[in-house]
Design a protein around this motif. Structure first.
Motif, PDB file in Angstrom:
ATOM      1  N   ARG A 210       5.665   4.373   9.797  1.00 41.33           N
ATOM      2  CA  ARG A 210       5.079   3.958   8.514  1.00 41.33           C
ATOM      3  C   ARG A 210       3.556   3.967   8.620  1.00 41.33           C
ATOM      4  O   ARG A 210       3.000   3.729   9.680  1.00 41.33           O
ATOM      5  N   THR A 211       2.909   4.213   7.505  1.00 36.94           N
ATOM      6  CA  THR A 211       1.457   4.119   7.419  1.00 36.94           C
ATOM      7  C   THR A 211       1.139   2.957   6.497  1.00 36.94           C
ATOM      8  O   THR A 211       1.586   2.920   5.355  1.00 36.94           O
ATOM      9  N   LEU A 212       0.399   1.981   7.024  1.00 34.45           N
ATOM     10  CA  LEU A 212       0.063   0.778   6.277  1.00 34.45           C
ATOM     11  C   LEU A 212      -1.444   0.707   6.077  1.00 34.45           C
ATOM     12  O   LEU A 212      -2.216   1.093   6.953  1.00 34.45           O
ATOM     13  N   ARG A 213      -1.859   0.206   4.948  1.00 34.46           N
ATOM     14  CA  ARG A 213      -3.273  -0.006   4.659  1.00 34.46           C
ATOM     15  C   ARG A 213      -3.656  -1.388   5.192  1.00 34.46           C
ATOM     16  O   ARG A 213      -2.941  -2.373   4.956  1.00 34.46           O
ATOM     17  N   VAL A 214      -4.753  -1.461   5.932  1.00 42.56           N
ATOM     18  CA  VAL A 214      -5.236  -2.738   6.461  1.00 42.56           C
ATOM     19  C   VAL A 214      -6.663  -2.971   5.996  1.00 42.56           C
ATOM     20  O   VAL A 214      -7.427  -2.030   5.763  1.00 42.56           O
ATOM     21  N   GLY A 215      -6.997  -4.240   5.845  1.00 46.59           N
ATOM     22  CA  GLY A 215      -8.349  -4.632   5.462  1.00 46.59           C
ATOM     23  C   GLY A 215      -9.239  -4.762   6.689  1.00 46.59           C
ATOM     24  O   GLY A 215      -8.877  -4.355   7.793  1.00 46.59           O
ATOM     25  N   GLU A 216     -10.361  -5.363   6.479  1.00 42.91           N
ATOM     26  CA  GLU A 216     -11.335  -5.532   7.560  1.00 42.91           C
ATOM     27  C   GLU A 216     -10.743  -6.329   8.718  1.00 42.91           C
ATOM     28  O   GLU A 216      -9.983  -7.277   8.513  1.00 42.91           O
TER      29      GLU A 216
ATOM     30  N   LEU B 296      -3.101   2.058   9.399  1.00 45.63           N
ATOM     31  CA  LEU B 296      -2.452   1.779  10.670  1.00 45.63           C
ATOM     32  C   LEU B 296      -1.090   2.439  10.629  1.00 45.63           C
ATOM     33  O   LEU B 296      -0.312   2.217   9.693  1.00 45.63           O
ATOM     34  N   ARG B 297      -0.804   3.261  11.615  1.00 42.10           N
ATOM     35  CA  ARG B 297       0.500   3.917  11.690  1.00 42.10           C
ATOM     36  C   ARG B 297       1.328   3.237  12.762  1.00 42.10           C
ATOM     37  O   ARG B 297       0.922   3.146  13.910  1.00 42.10           O
ATOM     38  N   THR B 298       2.507   2.772  12.355  1.00 41.33           N
ATOM     39  CA  THR B 298       3.394   2.103  13.289  1.00 41.33           C
ATOM     40  C   THR B 298       4.839   2.309  12.846  1.00 41.33           C
ATOM     41  O   THR B 298       5.142   2.210  11.653  1.00 41.33           O
ATOM     42  N   ARG B 299       5.694   2.617  13.795  1.00 41.00           N
ATOM     43  CA  ARG B 299       7.131   2.778  13.546  1.00 41.00           C
ATOM     44  C   ARG B 299       7.431   3.698  12.371  1.00 41.00           C
ATOM     45  O   ARG B 299       8.274   3.403  11.527  1.00 41.00           O
TER      46      ARG B 299
ATOM     47  N   VAL C 185      -2.929  -4.774   3.299  1.00 42.74           N
ATOM     48  CA  VAL C 185      -3.308  -4.884   1.889  1.00 42.74           C
ATOM     49  C   VAL C 185      -2.422  -3.945   1.083  1.00 42.74           C
ATOM     50  O   VAL C 185      -1.875  -2.989   1.601  1.00 42.74           O
ATOM     51  N   SER C 186      -2.271  -4.245  -0.213  1.00 42.26           N
ATOM     52  CA  SER C 186      -1.417  -3.401  -1.047  1.00 42.26           C
ATOM     53  C   SER C 186      -2.190  -2.194  -1.535  1.00 42.26           C
ATOM     54  O   SER C 186      -3.331  -2.192  -1.734  1.00 42.26           O
TER      55      SER C 186
END
Length: 78
Positions: free
Chosen positions: A37-43, A32-35, A77-78
């Protein structure tokens, strides 16, 4: 998209049958890209909430007017 203590809540303004959501669910997660930053997300957990809990009052009112009560909860998620 709204912040949640453990991730994000996304209002499904186009119903829960969108391609991006199908892809996240099929893959069991994604990015997920927001502000900037790219973050890893789970289901994604999809749910229906007529009360629109977890959303600020202004956005809750707008979503109520639009008849949106379906959401996806994406945990980071990390």
């Amino acid at each position: 998209m709204f912040g949640a203590p453990d991730g994000f809540i996304i209002a499904l303004t186009y119903e829960p049958d969108t391609d991006w959501l199908k892809n996240i669910r099929a893959a069991g997660g994604g990015e997920l890209r927001t502000r900037g930053r790219t973050l890893r997300v789970g289901e994604a957990r999809v749910y229906h909430d007529e009360e629109r809990r977890g959303i600020r009052p202004l956005e809750r009112s707008v979503l109520r007017l639009l008849g949106v009560a379906d959401f996806a909860h994406l945990k980071t998620v990390s």
